[in-house]
Design a protein around this motif. Structure first.
Motif, mmCIF file in Angstrom:
data_model
loop_
_atom_site.group_PDB
_atom_site.id
_atom_site.type_symbol
_atom_site.label_atom_id
_atom_site.label_comp_id
_atom_site.label_asym_id
_atom_site.label_seq_id
_atom_site.Cartn_x
_atom_site.Cartn_y
_atom_site.Cartn_z
ATOM 1 N N HIS A 196 -29.859 113.174 -30.553
ATOM 2 C CA HIS A 196 -28.409 113.013 -30.673
ATOM 3 C C HIS A 196 -27.856 113.771 -31.873
ATOM 4 C CE1 HIS A 196 -28.896 110.080 -33.981
ATOM 5 N NE2 HIS A 196 -29.992 109.741 -33.320
ATOM 6 N N CYS A 356 -29.406 121.960 -16.396
ATOM 7 C CA CYS A 356 -28.868 120.811 -17.123
ATOM 8 C C CYS A 356 -29.263 120.840 -18.596
ATOM 9 C CB CYS A 356 -29.355 119.507 -16.496
ATOM 10 S SG CYS A 356 -31.137 119.253 -16.667
ATOM 11 N N ASN A 357 -28.645 119.957 -19.358
ATOM 12 C CA ASN A 357 -29.065 119.624 -20.721
ATOM 13 C C ASN A 357 -29.534 118.180 -20.728
ATOM 14 O OD1 ASN A 357 -26.508 121.722 -21.555
ATOM 15 N ND2 ASN A 357 -28.429 121.947 -22.653
ATOM 16 N N GLN A 377 -29.807 110.903 -21.357
ATOM 17 C CA GLN A 377 -28.620 111.426 -20.694
ATOM 18 C C GLN A 377 -28.881 112.836 -20.180
ATOM 19 O OE1 GLN A 377 -25.450 109.857 -20.267
ATOM 20 N NE2 GLN A 377 -26.697 108.060 -20.768
ATOM 21 N N VAL A 379 -27.042 116.049 -18.422
ATOM 22 C CA VAL A 379 -25.721 116.626 -18.210
ATOM 23 C C VAL A 379 -25.869 117.902 -17.382
ATOM 24 C CG1 VAL A 379 -23.624 117.496 -19.302
ATOM 25 C CG2 VAL A 379 -24.977 115.703 -20.429
ATOM 26 N N MET A 390 -26.598 121.990 -26.039
ATOM 27 C CA MET A 390 -25.267 121.424 -26.255
ATOM 28 C C MET A 390 -24.962 121.435 -27.750
ATOM 29 S SD MET A 390 -25.238 118.137 -23.676
ATOM 30 C CE MET A 390 -23.517 117.742 -24.058
ATOM 31 N N GLU A 394 -20.095 118.094 -28.445
ATOM 32 C CA GLU A 394 -20.310 117.632 -27.071
ATOM 33 C C GLU A 394 -21.259 116.441 -27.035
ATOM 34 O OE1 GLU A 394 -21.757 121.264 -25.470
ATOM 35 O OE2 GLU A 394 -19.832 121.819 -24.582
ATOM 36 N N ILE A 395 -22.286 116.472 -27.880
ATOM 37 C CA ILE A 395 -23.241 115.365 -27.928
ATOM 38 C C ILE A 395 -22.573 114.095 -28.436
ATOM 39 C CG2 ILE A 395 -25.358 114.531 -29.023
ATOM 40 C CD1 ILE A 395 -26.430 117.360 -28.945
ATOM 41 N N ARG A 397 -19.417 113.241 -28.048
ATOM 42 C CA ARG A 397 -18.616 112.690 -26.947
ATOM 43 C C ARG A 397 -19.510 112.025 -25.915
ATOM 44 N NH1 ARG A 397 -15.273 117.501 -27.562
ATOM 45 N NH2 ARG A 397 -16.539 118.571 -26.012
ATOM 46 N N LEU A 398 -20.656 112.650 -25.631
ATOM 47 C CA LEU A 398 -21.594 112.073 -24.665
ATOM 48 C C LEU A 398 -22.122 110.735 -25.159
ATOM 49 C CD1 LEU A 398 -23.402 112.394 -22.119
ATOM 50 C CD2 LEU A 398 -25.061 113.538 -23.588
ATOM 51 N N SER A 401 -19.444 108.055 -24.817
ATOM 52 C CA SER A 401 -19.248 107.695 -23.408
ATOM 53 C C SER A 401 -20.400 106.848 -22.890
ATOM 54 C CB SER A 401 -19.115 108.970 -22.574
ATOM 55 O OG SER A 401 -19.063 108.680 -21.201
ATOM 56 N N ALA A 402 -21.643 107.231 -23.257
ATOM 57 C CA ALA A 402 -22.819 106.476 -22.788
ATOM 58 C C ALA A 402 -22.820 105.066 -23.356
ATOM 59 C CB ALA A 402 -24.093 107.208 -23.187
#
Length: 467
Positions: A196, A356-357, A377, A379, A390, A394-395, A397-398, A401-402
């Motif tokens: 992260h 994906c990432n 996660q 993506v 990423m 972006e991480i 925000r991910l 959200s998670a």
């Protein structure tokens, strides 16, 4: 240069020279030396003229895309100076081009070609440099080049379209493409998944309290707060998700139908540019335009053609990478699962990089002894997105959200603290926004250990100030 040395030796020894064509020469005299030098200059001139004629003939043949000799190029056979497609080699080269565009590494392509007994035209096994050179040749698309510049069509039958060839060249020259040629992959996500914090994870070994050894993914950045998760648990989650994604992509491709108007327009534009190139070559051959102008005209047309074919390659990639509309769970014994499990690990890693990432988030709620699959996660990349990682924003925000998704329904609030996003659920949210901040703090429910510790520090500080 050798003649001058020979003259000095003959003059010192007073030796006579007898030649087959010029007769007797006394190189100890001035007149004999003059004759020898004139004969040498004439011979040198004749040799240079012959070399120039050969070079021009070779250049003319190259411009015409003809075979000029040397080692037979991989993908064709040469019969009486006429190139023809080699059935096995041309198919192998076309498959390699498709795999490069699909995101496969050169290493996996090399391994399969060598294992299948498909060798270079010199009978050697393939290496990275040899395969890259073979894939980047303009004649693969039926084009002739001179000193790195496309000069027209070739007499070699095309193995792939010009669009595919230019796309392959773009992929191989991409600086973000991973070029490791030695390390053998053992674990699926090592060097691919991200912590992260944004850093890549590596594989490692830890010893439990009972003395057992476990393989883990851990962040390459040292220090507290970075991820450390069991490899078997993370791989299981990613494998299940990827199998579902591959199945969904197949369903999306099957539902697509009909030509793309934009692709047809670009194809017509590319055809028109090639016609302009042929017309310029014909005008130069007939003397209607100076020959030195032909290179300038070709250069301008090549730039326009490169832009068009790049757009065409991007359209093809977008069509191949169209995000699936619905991703459904796939049984473990399905053909998709068996196909994925049977793939070589290099091919699976190549597929993951291109599609994906993968981000590993902090543990979150509950005991750290119980693996939380929500912290893994995946993506899916947008069409045309490169293989890079990423970025940290972006991480973040991910991660936010998670955290909210795993917490369920309710009212949530997220604070940026020390460059990190910390989320809380609000229990029994007060309806009056002017309520004392203490009322709000008492209703915040941390979603992870980090949030719990931060909230407790705020409450302790507030209590100390009130005291």
């Amino acid at each position: 240069m050798e003649l001058e040395t020979y003259i000095d030796v003959c003059r010192a020894g007073k030796a006579l020279t007898h030649s087959v064509k010029a007769g007797e020469m006394d190189l100890s005299t001035d007149s004999g030396q003059l004759v020898a030098r004139m004969l040498g200059a004439a011979a040198r001139y004749e040799s240079d003229t012959k070399a120039t004629r050969i070079r021009r003939a070779s250049e003319q043949s190259t411009r015409a895309g003809k075979w000029t000799g040397g080692t037979r190029p991989f993908g064709w056979t040469i019969t009486g100076g006429v190139p023809e497609l080699h059935t096995i080699e041309s198919k192998a080269l076309a498959d390699a081009c498709m795999r490069v565009l699909r995101g496969d590494s050169l290493g996996s392509i090399i391994r399969e070609m060598n294992n299948a007994g498909i060798l270079t035209t010199r009978g050697n096994q393939w290496g990275y440099a040899q395969l890259a050179q073979a894939l980047e040749r303009p004649r693969n698309a039926g084009l002739a080049d001179l000193h790195g510049e496309i000069v027209g069509p070739s007499t070699f039958p095309a193995i792939v379209s010009e669009n595919v060839w230019r796309g392959v060249c773009a992929v191989l020259s991409d600086p973000s493409r991973r070029r490791s040629q030695s390390n053998k992959a053992v674990h699926l996500l090592a060097g691919i998944a991200q912590c992260h914090c944004g850093g890549y994870v590596r594989s490692g070994t830890v010893t439990t309290r009972t003395g057992d050894k476990r393989r883990i993914y851990r962040c390459s950045v040292r220090g507290p707060g970075h991820v450390s998760k069991g490899i078997e648990y993370v791989d299981k989650v990613v494998n299940e998700l990827i199998v579902a994604v591959r199945a969904a992509q197949d369903r999306t491709k099957a539902a697509d139908a009909g030509p793309d108007p934009e692709a047809e327009r670009l194809e017509l534009e590319a055809t028109a540019l090639r016609k302009r190139q042929e017309e310029a070559g014909m005008q130069a051959a007939l003397g209607q335009i100076p020959m030195h102008m032909l290179g300038t005209i070709n250069s301008v047309i090549e730039k326009e053609l490169a832009a068009v074919t790049t757009a065409m390659a991007r359209l093809e990639e977008t069509a191949a990478r169209r995000p699936p509309t619905e991703i459904l769970p796939i049984p473990a014994d399905s053909p998709y699962a068996r196909e994925w499990a049977g793939m070589h690990i290099d091919d699976r890693r190549d597929y993951l990089r291109g599609i994906c990432n993968v981000v590993l988030l902090p543990h979150g709620k509950g005991s750290t002894k119980v693996f939380n699959p929500d912290t893994v996660q995946l993506v899916i990349k947008a069409p045309g997105e490169g293989p890079g990682p990423m970025n940290s924003r972006e991480i973040e925000r991910l991660a936010a959200s998670a955290s909210l998704e795993s917490a369920g329904t309710g009212t949530f609030v997220t604070f940026p603290v020390d460059g990190e996003l910390v989320s809380f659920q609000i229990a029994d949210a007060p309806t009056n926004p002017t309520d004392d901040e203490g009322v709000w703090l008492q209703r915040l429910m941390p979603l992870d250990d980090s949030g719990r510790a931060r909230l407790q520090r705020v409450l302790d500080t507030r209590a100390a100030l009130n005291a």
